[in-house]
Design a protein around this motif. Structure first.
Motif, PDB file in Angstrom:
ATOM      1  N   LYS A  67      -9.045 -26.277 -24.513  1.00 50.38           N
ATOM      2  CA  LYS A  67      -9.790 -25.298 -24.386  1.00 50.38           C
ATOM      3  C   LYS A  67     -11.299 -25.876 -23.957  1.00 50.38           C
ATOM      4  O   LYS A  67     -11.979 -25.303 -23.448  1.00 50.38           O
ATOM      5  CB  LYS A  67      -9.962 -24.574 -25.752  1.00 50.38           C
ATOM      6  CG  LYS A  67      -8.927 -23.368 -26.134  1.00 50.38           C
ATOM      7  CD  LYS A  67      -8.993 -22.853 -27.381  1.00 50.38           C
ATOM      8  CE  LYS A  67      -8.020 -21.982 -27.720  1.00 50.38           C
ATOM      9  NZ  LYS A  67      -8.075 -21.314 -28.982  1.00 50.38           N
ATOM     10  N   ARG A  68     -11.371 -26.912 -24.667  1.00 49.29           N
ATOM     11  CA  ARG A  68     -12.870 -27.821 -24.474  1.00 49.29           C
ATOM     12  C   ARG A  68     -13.038 -28.222 -22.867  1.00 49.29           C
ATOM     13  O   ARG A  68     -14.033 -27.835 -22.340  1.00 49.29           O
ATOM     14  CB  ARG A  68     -12.982 -29.114 -25.192  1.00 49.29           C
ATOM     15  CG  ARG A  68     -13.822 -29.051 -26.371  1.00 49.29           C
ATOM     16  CD  ARG A  68     -14.358 -30.158 -27.065  1.00 49.29           C
ATOM     17  NE  ARG A  68     -13.289 -31.146 -27.168  1.00 49.29           N
ATOM     18  CZ  ARG A  68     -12.405 -31.420 -28.114  1.00 49.29           C
ATOM     19  NH1 ARG A  68     -12.414 -30.647 -29.132  1.00 49.29           N
ATOM     20  NH2 ARG A  68     -11.343 -32.369 -27.913  1.00 49.29           N
ATOM     21  N   VAL A  69     -11.916 -28.564 -22.443  1.00 50.19           N
ATOM     22  CA  VAL A  69     -11.908 -29.079 -21.024  1.00 50.19           C
ATOM     23  C   VAL A  69     -12.027 -27.791 -20.221  1.00 50.19           C
ATOM     24  O   VAL A  69     -12.792 -27.972 -19.155  1.00 50.19           O
ATOM     25  CB  VAL A  69     -10.694 -29.938 -20.770  1.00 50.19           C
ATOM     26  CG1 VAL A  69     -10.326 -29.809 -19.190  1.00 50.19           C
ATOM     27  CG2 VAL A  69     -10.589 -31.168 -21.332  1.00 50.19           C
ATOM     28  N   GLN A  70     -11.208 -26.873 -20.465  1.00 50.19           N
ATOM     29  CA  GLN A  70     -11.440 -25.678 -19.878  1.00 50.19           C
ATOM     30  C   GLN A  70     -12.943 -24.981 -19.686  1.00 50.19           C
ATOM     31  O   GLN A  70     -13.407 -24.579 -18.560  1.00 50.19           O
ATOM     32  CB  GLN A  70     -10.418 -24.561 -19.884  1.00 50.19           C
ATOM     33  CG  GLN A  70     -10.499 -23.097 -19.174  1.00 50.19           C
ATOM     34  CD  GLN A  70      -9.461 -22.389 -19.768  1.00 50.19           C
ATOM     35  OE1 GLN A  70      -8.694 -22.406 -20.831  1.00 50.19           O
ATOM     36  NE2 GLN A  70      -8.920 -21.208 -18.912  1.00 50.19           N
ATOM     37  N   SER A  71     -13.537 -24.873 -20.945  1.00 52.74           N
ATOM     38  CA  SER A  71     -14.897 -24.543 -20.922  1.00 52.74           C
ATOM     39  C   SER A  71     -15.749 -25.516 -20.311  1.00 52.74           C
ATOM     40  O   SER A  71     -16.782 -24.904 -19.411  1.00 52.74           O
ATOM     41  CB  SER A  71     -15.307 -24.314 -22.439  1.00 52.74           C
ATOM     42  OG  SER A  71     -15.366 -25.399 -22.986  1.00 52.74           O
ATOM     43  N   ASP A  72     -15.592 -26.816 -20.470  1.00 54.75           N
ATOM     44  CA  ASP A  72     -16.391 -27.590 -19.525  1.00 54.75           C
ATOM     45  C   ASP A  72     -16.221 -27.320 -18.154  1.00 54.75           C
ATOM     46  O   ASP A  72     -17.350 -27.368 -17.422  1.00 54.75           O
ATOM     47  CB  ASP A  72     -16.153 -28.935 -19.761  1.00 54.75           C
ATOM     48  CG  ASP A  72     -16.418 -29.428 -21.340  1.00 54.75           C
ATOM     49  OD1 ASP A  72     -17.179 -28.756 -21.779  1.00 54.75           O
ATOM     50  OD2 ASP A  72     -15.806 -30.509 -21.559  1.00 54.75           O
ATOM     51  N   ARG A  73     -15.099 -26.930 -17.652  1.00 57.04           N
ATOM     52  CA  ARG A  73     -14.943 -26.798 -16.094  1.00 57.04           C
ATOM     53  C   ARG A  73     -15.723 -25.512 -15.719  1.00 57.04           C
ATOM     54  O   ARG A  73     -16.354 -25.514 -14.597  1.00 57.04           O
ATOM     55  CB  ARG A  73     -13.454 -26.656 -15.684  1.00 57.04           C
ATOM     56  CG  ARG A  73     -12.675 -27.899 -15.848  1.00 57.04           C
ATOM     57  CD  ARG A  73     -11.146 -27.638 -15.392  1.00 57.04           C
ATOM     58  NE  ARG A  73     -10.451 -28.985 -15.484  1.00 57.04           N
ATOM     59  CZ  ARG A  73      -9.209 -29.274 -15.389  1.00 57.04           C
ATOM     60  NH1 ARG A  73      -8.412 -27.839 -15.320  1.00 57.04           N
ATOM     61  NH2 ARG A  73      -8.934 -30.285 -15.604  1.00 57.04           N
TER      62      ARG A  73
END
Length: 145
Positions: A77-83
């Motif tokens: 989820k963190r990676v997706q929100s960063d993207r």
């Protein structure tokens, strides 16, 4: 500071090393003559591990109660929100360049489709010409017979 095991999984810190068990100056209990080199190695590794545990506890990196699956989901989820944030933080120049790139890809795709259609059309024309030749040959044979 002396570290004494309170239970199997928990450790307590005794702020007063004078009280309780007698220890050497480095905080490691002396066992029945283990040998000086073994005691030094043990005390160094023990001190390093103790420092590491204290630092991890201060940083909040102590063992978490979450499962690996939960941690992996949170990481994803963190990676997706960063993207998503990265996509929203584009400059106007980057937006223009991205649009141009998309248009160029669309043009290349359309050109590829046109070439494919022309190839199919050319094949249709060739087949039609072959059929005309065959049909005229059949008519010529029928007329001569």
């Amino acid at each position: 500071m002396d570290v004494q095991p309170a239970s199997r999984n928990r450790m307590t810190i005794n702020p007063h090393p004078q009280h309780g068990n007698h220890t050497r100056d480095n905080g490691v209990k002396a066992e029945a003559s283990p040998g000086p080199s073994n005691l030094v190695r043990t005390s160094r590794t023990h001190n390093e591990l103790h420092k590491e545990l204290l630092l991890a506890h201060k940083k909040g990196l102590a063992l978490s109660s979450r499962s690996e699956l939960q941690q992996a989901l949170e990481r994803r989820k963190r990676v997706q929100s960063d993207r998503e944030e990265e996509g929203q933080s584009r400059t106007p120049l980057e937006d223009v360049l991205l649009r141009r790139q998309q248009k160029q890809h669309e043009k290349e795709k359309e050109e590829g489709e046109k070439v494919q259609e022309e190839a199919q059309l050319m094949e249709f024309v060739r087949v039609r010409q072959n059929l005309r030749k065959i049909h005229s040959a059949i008519q010529n044979k029928a007329a001569h017979s």
